[in-house]
Design a protein around this motif. Structure first.
Motif, PDB file in Angstrom:
ATOM      1  N   PRO A  49      34.390  31.560  34.363  1.00 18.90           N
ATOM      2  CA  PRO A  49      35.108  30.852  35.435  1.00 18.90           C
ATOM      3  C   PRO A  49      35.395  31.770  36.627  1.00 18.90           C
ATOM      4  N   TYR A  50      35.618  31.140  37.759  1.00 18.20           N
ATOM      5  CA  TYR A  50      35.946  31.895  38.968  1.00 18.20           C
ATOM      6  C   TYR A  50      37.233  32.687  38.750  1.00 18.20           C
ATOM      7  N   ASP A  51      37.329  33.802  39.436  1.00 18.03           N
ATOM      8  CA  ASP A  51      38.525  34.636  39.349  1.00 18.03           C
ATOM      9  C   ASP A  51      39.708  33.903  39.968  1.00 18.03           C
ATOM     10  N   ASP A  52      40.848  34.014  39.311  1.00 19.75           N
ATOM     11  CA  ASP A  52      42.074  33.379  39.805  1.00 19.75           C
ATOM     12  C   ASP A  52      42.835  34.392  40.651  1.00 19.75           C
ATOM     13  N   PRO A  53      42.851  34.193  41.971  1.00 21.60           N
ATOM     14  CA  PRO A  53      43.555  35.166  42.830  1.00 21.60           C
ATOM     15  C   PRO A  53      45.061  35.151  42.627  1.00 21.60           C
ATOM     16  N   GLU A  54      45.594  34.104  41.994  1.00 21.10           N
ATOM     17  CA  GLU A  54      47.040  34.004  41.762  1.00 21.10           C
ATOM     18  C   GLU A  54      47.480  34.751  40.501  1.00 21.10           C
ATOM     19  N   ASP A  55      46.551  35.120  39.652  1.00 20.39           N
ATOM     20  CA  ASP A  55      46.883  35.806  38.408  1.00 20.39           C
ATOM     21  C   ASP A  55      47.026  37.306  38.677  1.00 20.39           C
ATOM     22  N   PRO A  56      48.247  37.847  38.576  1.00 25.28           N
ATOM     23  CA  PRO A  56      48.453  39.270  38.879  1.00 25.28           C
ATOM     24  C   PRO A  56      47.798  40.193  37.853  1.00 25.28           C
ATOM     25  N   ARG A  57      47.524  39.693  36.658  1.00 22.43           N
ATOM     26  CA  ARG A  57      46.895  40.503  35.621  1.00 22.43           C
ATOM     27  C   ARG A  57      45.379  40.332  35.610  1.00 22.43           C
ATOM     28  N   GLY A  58      44.902  39.408  36.386  1.00 21.00           N
ATOM     29  CA  GLY A  58      43.483  39.063  36.347  1.00 21.00           C
ATOM     30  C   GLY A  58      42.575  40.146  36.923  1.00 21.00           C
ATOM     31  N   LEU A  59      41.458  40.298  36.289  1.00 24.94           N
ATOM     32  CA  LEU A  59      40.439  41.220  36.776  1.00 24.94           C
ATOM     33  C   LEU A  59      39.361  40.413  37.506  1.00 24.94           C
ATOM     34  N   PRO A  60      38.717  41.005  38.484  1.00 23.80           N
ATOM     35  CA  PRO A  60      37.682  40.281  39.240  1.00 23.80           C
ATOM     36  C   PRO A  60      36.349  40.230  38.472  1.00 23.80           C
ATOM     37  N   VAL A  61      36.370  39.574  37.314  1.00 28.91           N
ATOM     38  CA  VAL A  61      35.189  39.546  36.448  1.00 28.91           C
ATOM     39  C   VAL A  61      34.053  38.775  37.100  1.00 28.91           C
TER      40      VAL A  61
END
Length: 89
Positions: A49-61
């Motif tokens: 899935p697309y990266d969630d820019p709102e997720d502070p823990r998310g990595l730009p996979v």
């Protein structure tokens, strides 16, 4: 009268052609591997899935996969063109 040096000089173009053929075969194998990795990355780009820019823990996979896919496309294409460039330069 032919001597060892003149025989070797006559064989040099044949030897160079043999080496170039071996290099071409090896490059084709490596290009094939690069295309296989490219196709795997293309599949992953569609599956992840697309990266969630709102997720502070998310990595730009997803973005990373897109960048890697572009790099593999360039690598595979350039590997395939190396022998042609070497023969015609």
């Amino acid at each position: 009268m032919a001597n060892a040096n003149s025989t070797r000089a006559a064989e040099a173009p044949k030897d160079a052609a043999c080496v170039l053929e071996r290099v071409e075969a090896l490059l084709n194998q490596k290009a094939s591997l690069a295309w296989r990795v490219y196709n795997t990355l293309a599949f992953m780009v569609e599956a992840v899935p697309y990266d969630d820019p709102e997720d502070p823990r998310g990595l730009p996979v997803h973005c990373t996969l897109i960048d890697l896919k572009a790099d593999m496309d360039n690598l595979a294409t350039s590997l395939g063109a190396l022998v042609h460039e070497a023969r015609h330069e």
